[in-house]
Scaffold this motif. Structure first.
Motif, mmCIF file in Angstrom:
data_model
loop_
_atom_site.group_PDB
_atom_site.id
_atom_site.type_symbol
_atom_site.label_atom_id
_atom_site.label_comp_id
_atom_site.label_asym_id
_atom_site.label_seq_id
_atom_site.Cartn_x
_atom_site.Cartn_y
_atom_site.Cartn_z
ATOM 1 N N SER A 125 0.826 -1.110 0.050
ATOM 2 C CA SER A 125 0.101 0.107 -0.113
ATOM 3 C C SER A 125 0.816 1.120 0.005
ATOM 4 O O SER A 125 2.205 1.144 0.036
ATOM 5 C CB SER A 125 -0.911 -0.044 1.291
ATOM 6 O OG SER A 125 -0.071 0.161 2.309
ATOM 7 N N GLU A 153 0.552 2.600 -5.182
ATOM 8 C CA GLU A 153 0.249 3.351 -6.016
ATOM 9 C C GLU A 153 1.063 4.385 -6.522
ATOM 10 O O GLU A 153 1.389 5.394 -5.863
ATOM 11 C CB GLU A 153 -1.280 4.427 -5.759
ATOM 12 C CG GLU A 153 -1.806 5.232 -6.585
ATOM 13 C CD GLU A 153 -2.771 6.164 -6.308
ATOM 14 O OE1 GLU A 153 -3.270 7.005 -6.940
ATOM 15 O OE2 GLU A 153 -3.045 5.885 -4.939
ATOM 16 N N SER A 169 4.609 11.036 1.999
ATOM 17 C CA SER A 169 4.335 9.677 1.975
ATOM 18 C C SER A 169 5.550 8.788 2.363
ATOM 19 O O SER A 169 5.225 7.728 2.925
ATOM 20 C CB SER A 169 4.334 9.623 0.365
ATOM 21 O OG SER A 169 4.523 8.419 -0.201
ATOM 22 N N GLY A 210 -7.331 5.453 7.973
ATOM 23 C CA GLY A 210 -6.817 5.257 6.673
ATOM 24 C C GLY A 210 -7.699 5.017 5.443
ATOM 25 O O GLY A 210 -7.849 5.374 4.398
ATOM 26 N N GLN A 211 -8.366 3.883 5.741
ATOM 27 C CA GLN A 211 -9.347 3.288 4.815
ATOM 28 C C GLN A 211 -10.312 4.208 4.548
ATOM 29 O O GLN A 211 -10.941 4.400 3.310
ATOM 30 C CB GLN A 211 -9.677 1.788 5.235
ATOM 31 C CG GLN A 211 -8.874 0.757 5.313
ATOM 32 C CD GLN A 211 -9.117 -0.568 5.890
ATOM 33 O OE1 GLN A 211 -9.968 -0.452 6.864
ATOM 34 N NE2 GLN A 211 -8.549 -1.660 5.451
ATOM 35 N N THR A 214 -9.363 6.812 2.235
ATOM 36 C CA THR A 214 -8.959 6.440 0.730
ATOM 37 C C THR A 214 -10.137 5.946 0.060
ATOM 38 O O THR A 214 -10.812 6.689 -0.566
ATOM 39 C CB THR A 214 -7.558 5.446 0.919
ATOM 40 O OG1 THR A 214 -8.085 4.442 1.673
ATOM 41 C CG2 THR A 214 -6.321 6.114 1.398
ATOM 42 N N GLU A 215 -10.263 4.623 0.417
ATOM 43 C CA GLU A 215 -11.409 4.076 -0.490
ATOM 44 C C GLU A 215 -12.958 4.466 0.254
ATOM 45 O O GLU A 215 -13.842 4.290 -0.664
ATOM 46 C CB GLU A 215 -11.330 2.443 -0.387
ATOM 47 C CG GLU A 215 -11.358 1.733 0.838
ATOM 48 C CD GLU A 215 -10.480 0.877 1.069
ATOM 49 O OE1 GLU A 215 -10.462 -0.244 1.717
ATOM 50 O OE2 GLU A 215 -9.402 0.975 0.582
ATOM 51 N N THR A 219 -13.347 13.060 3.266
ATOM 52 C CA THR A 219 -11.908 14.081 3.404
ATOM 53 C C THR A 219 -11.627 14.162 4.929
ATOM 54 O O THR A 219 -12.429 13.718 5.885
ATOM 55 C CB THR A 219 -12.300 15.430 3.058
ATOM 56 O OG1 THR A 219 -13.473 15.885 3.942
ATOM 57 C CG2 THR A 219 -12.618 15.446 1.470
#
Ligand SMILES: NC(=O)C1=CN([C@@H]2O[C@H](COP(=O)(O)OP(=O)(O)OC[C@H]3O[C@@H](n4cnc5c(N)ncnc54)[C@H](OP(=O)(O)O)[C@@H]3O)[C@@H](O)[C@H]2O)C=CC1
Ligand SMILES: O=C(O)[C@@H]1CCC=N1
Length: 275
Positions: A125, A153, A169, A210-211, A214-215, A219
């Motif tokens: 990830s 990604e 990151s 985090g999930q 992202t998915e 926000t």
């Protein structure tokens, strides 16, 4: 495709293990070398079929992609060593931010790129931050990103933002782990809760957060709003946090950027010595 890794320390070994575990590469497609050869040998033993070499020049022979997983001030030595053997169609990829594409272009007669990975790639990830020299053709960029997409990604970025995207990151996991540790330590100190239990709860909370971000399509602002019952406990604590942390991340970014400029200067000097 054949891929080489020079440097099998923390990040080199994460990349090697992740590419194999994700099925992106067979061990037989990978050649590795490391200054302390025993470290490379141990990795090759973990992945039967992988080739470990005591010599960097032998490790890069015949590879399409060559990842340099070494520290900024080690580039001078390694480039000096491999330069005469590198073929124009090979792609050399730096994973470190203070070595500029311009440095690599000047000293290597081949395709060059910069890819900043993240420890999160170990769990397949997070991002791979990709920057290319104009020498790298569109299809070659797609080929590299196709490989990276097995563990991350891939995101193309402008080199002028290297430091801040690396902060977010690649350093980010350490920063978040630090905040989590502070949260847990305070929980233990203030309430006497078992530390392992507090770590488990906080870590699962971070995963779920985090999930959602992202998915889950939330926000950061939406997430805070949904958790903060009007007039409730979270809202009160968020106001306190906003006051206490005022300016902290600006200072953090100033700190990383100052260290980056220092490293860049040293890297520049090391390349001047080659000349
Ligand atoms: N750690 C992270 O999360 C991230 C790191 N990076 C970047 O990755 C780079 C490497 O970091 P990291 O893996 O943590 O560092 P390590 O010190 O763990 O690894 C560096 C490796 O390079 C090897 N090495 C040094 N010189 C040579 C040489 N001449 N030939 C072959 N191998 C050599 C070292 O060998 P020896 O065993 O002898 O010391 C060591 O294994 C850094 O520049 C960092 O900025 C980027 C993103 C994330
Ligand atoms: O600490 C470092 O210098 C590197 C840069 C990104 C992650 N680790």
């Amino acid at each position: 495709m054949k891929v080489s890794f020079i440097g099998t320390g923390s990040m080199g070994s994460i990349l090697i293990d992740s590419f194999v575990r994700s099925g992106a590469l067979e061990p037989s497609q990978i050649a590795i070398s490391n200054r302390t050869f025993a470290k490379a040998e141990q990795i090759a033993v973990r992945h039967p079929g992988m080739r470990a070499y005591p010599d960097n020049v032998d490790a890069i022979s015949g590879s399409n992609l060559i990842f340099l997983c070494i520290k900024p001030l080690e580039f001078k030595n390694v480039i000096d060593e491999i330069r005469a053997s590198v073929q124009p169609e090979q792609m050399i990829i730096s994973i470190t931010s203070p070595v500029l594409l311009a440095h690599l272009e000047e000293w290597l007669p081949c395709k060059v790129a910069k890819v900043i990975p993240s420890i999160t790639n170990l769990s397949l990830s997070g991002a791979s931050l990709c920057m290319y020299s104009a020498r790298v053709l569109m299809e070659e960029r797609q080929m590299l990103e196709g490989l990276l997409s097995h563990i991350s990604e891939p995101i193309r970025i402008d080199e002028k933002y290297t430091r801040i995207v690396s902060d977010l990151s690649s350093c980010g996991p350490a920063f978040m782990a630090f905040l989590l540790q502070q949260f847990v330590d305070a929980a233990v100190e203030e309430t006497g809760i078992d530390r392992d239990e507090a770590v488990r709860l906080a870590s699962n909370m971070l995963l779920g957060t985090g999930q959602l971000l992202t998915e889950g399509g939330m926000t950061p602002e939406m997430l805070q709003e949904r958790v903060s019952v009007p007039g409730g406990i979270t809202a009160k604590a968020l106001t306190m946090l906003g006051n206490e942390l005022d300016g902290v991340f600006q200072r953090l970014i100033k700190t990383t950027h100052a260290k980056f400029r220092e490293d860049l200067e040293k890297v520049d000097q090391s390349f001047t010595v080659i000349r």
